[in-house]
Design a protein around this motif. Sequence first.
Motif, PDB file in Angstrom:
ATOM      1  N   THR A  69       0.828  -1.207   0.000  1.00 40.07           N
ATOM      2  CA  THR A  69       0.000   0.000   0.000  1.00 40.07           C
ATOM      3  C   THR A  69       0.858   1.251   0.000  1.00 40.07           C
ATOM      4  O   THR A  69       0.594   2.208  -0.736  1.00 40.07           O
ATOM      5  N   ALA A  70       1.897   1.260   0.827  1.00 39.17           N
ATOM      6  CA  ALA A  70       2.781   2.424   0.902  1.00 39.17           C
ATOM      7  C   ALA A  70       3.483   2.673  -0.426  1.00 39.17           C
ATOM      8  O   ALA A  70       3.594   3.820  -0.885  1.00 39.17           O
ATOM      9  N   ILE A  71       3.966   1.604  -1.050  1.00 40.08           N
ATOM     10  CA  ILE A  71       4.665   1.753  -2.332  1.00 40.08           C
ATOM     11  C   ILE A  71       3.720   2.286  -3.399  1.00 40.08           C
ATOM     12  O   ILE A  71       4.065   3.208  -4.162  1.00 40.08           O
ATOM     13  N   LEU A  72       2.510   1.731  -3.462  1.00 36.96           N
ATOM     14  CA  LEU A  72       1.543   2.207  -4.455  1.00 36.96           C
ATOM     15  C   LEU A  72       1.133   3.651  -4.186  1.00 36.96           C
ATOM     16  O   LEU A  72       0.920   4.433  -5.114  1.00 36.96           O
ATOM     17  N   ALA A  73       1.023   4.007  -2.909  1.00 36.42           N
ATOM     18  CA  ALA A  73       0.634   5.375  -2.565  1.00 36.42           C
ATOM     19  C   ALA A  73       1.695   6.384  -2.983  1.00 36.42           C
ATOM     20  O   ALA A  73       1.384   7.444  -3.541  1.00 36.42           O
ATOM     21  N   LEU A  74       2.960   6.072  -2.737  1.00 31.28           N
ATOM     22  CA  LEU A  74       4.022   7.023  -3.062  1.00 31.28           C
ATOM     23  C   LEU A  74       4.443   6.969  -4.527  1.00 31.28           C
ATOM     24  O   LEU A  74       4.665   8.001  -5.161  1.00 31.28           O
TER      25      LEU A  74
ATOM     26  N   ALA B 268      11.680   3.186  -2.596  1.00 26.28           N
ATOM     27  CA  ALA B 268      12.588   3.014  -1.455  1.00 26.28           C
ATOM     28  C   ALA B 268      12.117   3.824  -0.255  1.00 26.28           C
ATOM     29  O   ALA B 268      12.162   3.354   0.892  1.00 26.28           O
ATOM     30  N   LEU B 269      11.632   5.043  -0.476  1.00 26.75           N
ATOM     31  CA  LEU B 269      11.152   5.869   0.632  1.00 26.75           C
ATOM     32  C   LEU B 269       9.915   5.266   1.283  1.00 26.75           C
ATOM     33  O   LEU B 269       9.738   5.356   2.505  1.00 26.75           O
ATOM     34  N   ALA B 270       9.055   4.648   0.472  1.00 28.26           N
ATOM     35  CA  ALA B 270       7.874   3.995   1.032  1.00 28.26           C
ATOM     36  C   ALA B 270       8.274   2.843   1.951  1.00 28.26           C
ATOM     37  O   ALA B 270       7.685   2.644   3.028  1.00 28.26           O
ATOM     38  N   ILE B 271       9.274   2.086   1.543  1.00 33.29           N
ATOM     39  CA  ILE B 271       9.756   0.974   2.370  1.00 33.29           C
ATOM     40  C   ILE B 271      10.372   1.494   3.662  1.00 33.29           C
ATOM     41  O   ILE B 271      10.080   0.999   4.759  1.00 33.29           O
ATOM     42  N   ILE B 272      11.234   2.506   3.539  1.00 32.88           N
ATOM     43  CA  ILE B 272      11.876   3.081   4.729  1.00 32.88           C
ATOM     44  C   ILE B 272      10.828   3.680   5.664  1.00 32.88           C
ATOM     45  O   ILE B 272      10.889   3.510   6.888  1.00 32.88           O
ATOM     46  N   GLY B 273       9.848   4.400   5.083  1.00 31.85           N
ATOM     47  CA  GLY B 273       8.821   5.034   5.903  1.00 31.85           C
ATOM     48  C   GLY B 273       7.977   4.020   6.654  1.00 31.85           C
ATOM     49  O   GLY B 273       7.692   4.189   7.852  1.00 31.85           O
ATOM     50  N   THR B 274       7.557   2.957   5.974  1.00 33.38           N
ATOM     51  CA  THR B 274       6.737   1.932   6.617  1.00 33.38           C
ATOM     52  C   THR B 274       7.526   1.189   7.690  1.00 33.38           C
ATOM     53  O   THR B 274       7.020   0.917   8.786  1.00 33.38           O
ATOM     54  N   PHE B 275       8.763   0.854   7.379  1.00 37.23           N
ATOM     55  CA  PHE B 275       9.630   0.155   8.330  1.00 37.23           C
ATOM     56  C   PHE B 275       9.802   0.979   9.607  1.00 37.23           C
ATOM     57  O   PHE B 275       9.698   0.450  10.724  1.00 37.23           O
ATOM     58  N   THR B 276      10.042   2.270   9.459  1.00 34.95           N
ATOM     59  CA  THR B 276      10.264   3.145  10.615  1.00 34.95           C
ATOM     60  C   THR B 276       8.972   3.354  11.396  1.00 34.95           C
ATOM     61  O   THR B 276       8.966   3.347  12.637  1.00 34.95           O
ATOM     62  N   TRP B 277       7.869   3.530  10.700  1.00 32.38           N
ATOM     63  CA  TRP B 277       6.566   3.702  11.344  1.00 32.38           C
ATOM     64  C   TRP B 277       6.194   2.485  12.179  1.00 32.38           C
ATOM     65  O   TRP B 277       5.655   2.612  13.287  1.00 32.38           O
ATOM     66  N   GLN B 278       6.502   1.319  11.660  1.00 33.54           N
ATOM     67  CA  GLN B 278       6.184   0.088  12.390  1.00 33.54           C
ATOM     68  C   GLN B 278       6.938   0.004  13.719  1.00 33.54           C
ATOM     69  O   GLN B 278       6.467  -0.629  14.669  1.00 33.54           O
TER      70      GLN B 278
END
Length: 573
Positions: free
Chosen positions: A488-493, A535-545
């Motif tokens: 979802t994060a990747i598709l959103a960004l 890459a930012l979507a992955i980093i953002g989701t990882f950090t948010w978790q």
Amino acid sequence: MIDSATSQVPVMRPKWWLLIVGLVLVLAGGMLAASIRSAGGTTVTDIRFAGADGKQMSALLYVPANATPQTPAPGILAVHGYINSRETQDGFAIEFARRGYVVLALDQTGHGYSEGPAFSNGFGGPDGLAYLRSLPMVDADNIGLEGHSMGGWTVLAAAAAMPDAYKAMVLEGSSTGAPFAQEGSPEWPRNLGLVFSRYDEFSQIMWGVDRAGDVAHSAKLQAVFGTDGPVKAGRAYGDIAAGTARKLTQPATTHPGDHFSRAAIGDAIDWFAATLDGGKPLPASDQTWFWKEAGTGIGLIGFIMVILGSIDLLLRLPFFAPLRAAPHTGYEKRDRRWWRDFALASVLPALLFFPVFGLIYLFVPPSPALPQVVTTQVTAWALLGAAISAAVGWFTRREVEDRKADWLRSLALALATVAIGYALVWLVGQLFLTDLRLWVVAIKLPSPAQLGISAIYVVPLTLAFLVTMRSLAGLTLAGDSMARRYATAILALAGGITLMLAIIYGVLLTTGTLITAFDPLSTVIALQFVPVLTALAIIGTFTWQRTGSYRPAGLIAGLLVTLYVVAGTATQA
């Protein structure tokens, strides 16, 4: 597992494997890249030399084993295009060096590690040619010039300044004449090989035709080839001995695709084999450069893993441990409001991209306050999208639950994480003399001057990404699996701009027509944001978790994007 119903975070196993595997990938990739560059005894050296105006110029010098002061070898000046750097020419440089040519892969002025504003001093071309000719292992009577896009104008500037200092030239996706080069003729430049791809996005700017596939019908090109009819691709015109030889080839790729095309690189190899003396008779089909690209591409993946591993392990230190908390979900189900917010996050950047880039180009000239046009465009694009997203969220009273702000620790986490990542980039540069890249996506160590420029853009870009990561956190859905959250994060960004580019290039590859011909440069620039935003979507989701807050993710993203863009583009002021 994390309990999303509370702010307490149960004990989680450290993700040591992310850091370890990331380090292995970066180092192994760098080692592979260096081994491909140095195959056959070629040495690659980081060169700095003074230009005619005293500005420092930067280049990579490839010296094959056969080139010595006692046995000088042919030399080739190889130059990248606009908002690229010397490593972008690695495919060409590696293959030229394998065939016995000394290669000087130059950073244009205002690019990479070369000083001075972009476009100045003939783009650095005359200085590069003079330096190449001065080397004792180079046969000064056997010099070739090769340039891609604006790099073509760079080598044309060198040819105009020193008309008797070279023997042959290859223009890759470039042209003689306006807007930035001397007009061509059947006699100038000497022995011209033109590689102009069938789907080149810059056909109108370069040769005055709407479709790259029709370049043979360009009146401007016909004047250079000395013919009254269409130029026949693959046919040799003129005479090599007289310096009037001409040849057009059209590989089936795009403008940036020239760097990643065996055919485009092979055409350049063949032309220099025909026009320069002293090279090794290695067939153009024998190419190894893609293994170097694979190595630095693997390193790029490793860099992202190191960033993720660093975040995870830093959060286990006593100072950063208070940042750890479970995330709160933004929505209970995918209702109409969720789809509205998802569409806003994914579609808005694509809709704003060309208008913002065009307006900044037209109305915000480079200045000491805003010295990089592309970075200013990216910053304005990110800020406007964030402002609209924030406004919609406020008017609809959409809130993202977040634990109590801890800006000091969040900023310290971001600085430490990015410092670890770029320390690794520095180490790879020291050990293997390469950046981390795949095609035109490259993580480069900023120069001191670029670090100063970063200070101009980092605050607005970071503000924009704080809003972006807040919006991304708001899309978190209760009950979603981890895989679905990342998707979802990747598709959103990245989904909107990916769809936009799929339409643009789908039309280009099926009809030969670029529907964004009004701004081909921004079209090409947009390509890199697909992997960057992913890459930012992955980093953002990882950090948010792990933190339950968008703040650390936004700060990390702001720092990474600033350094990435500033180090990888042109400085005009």
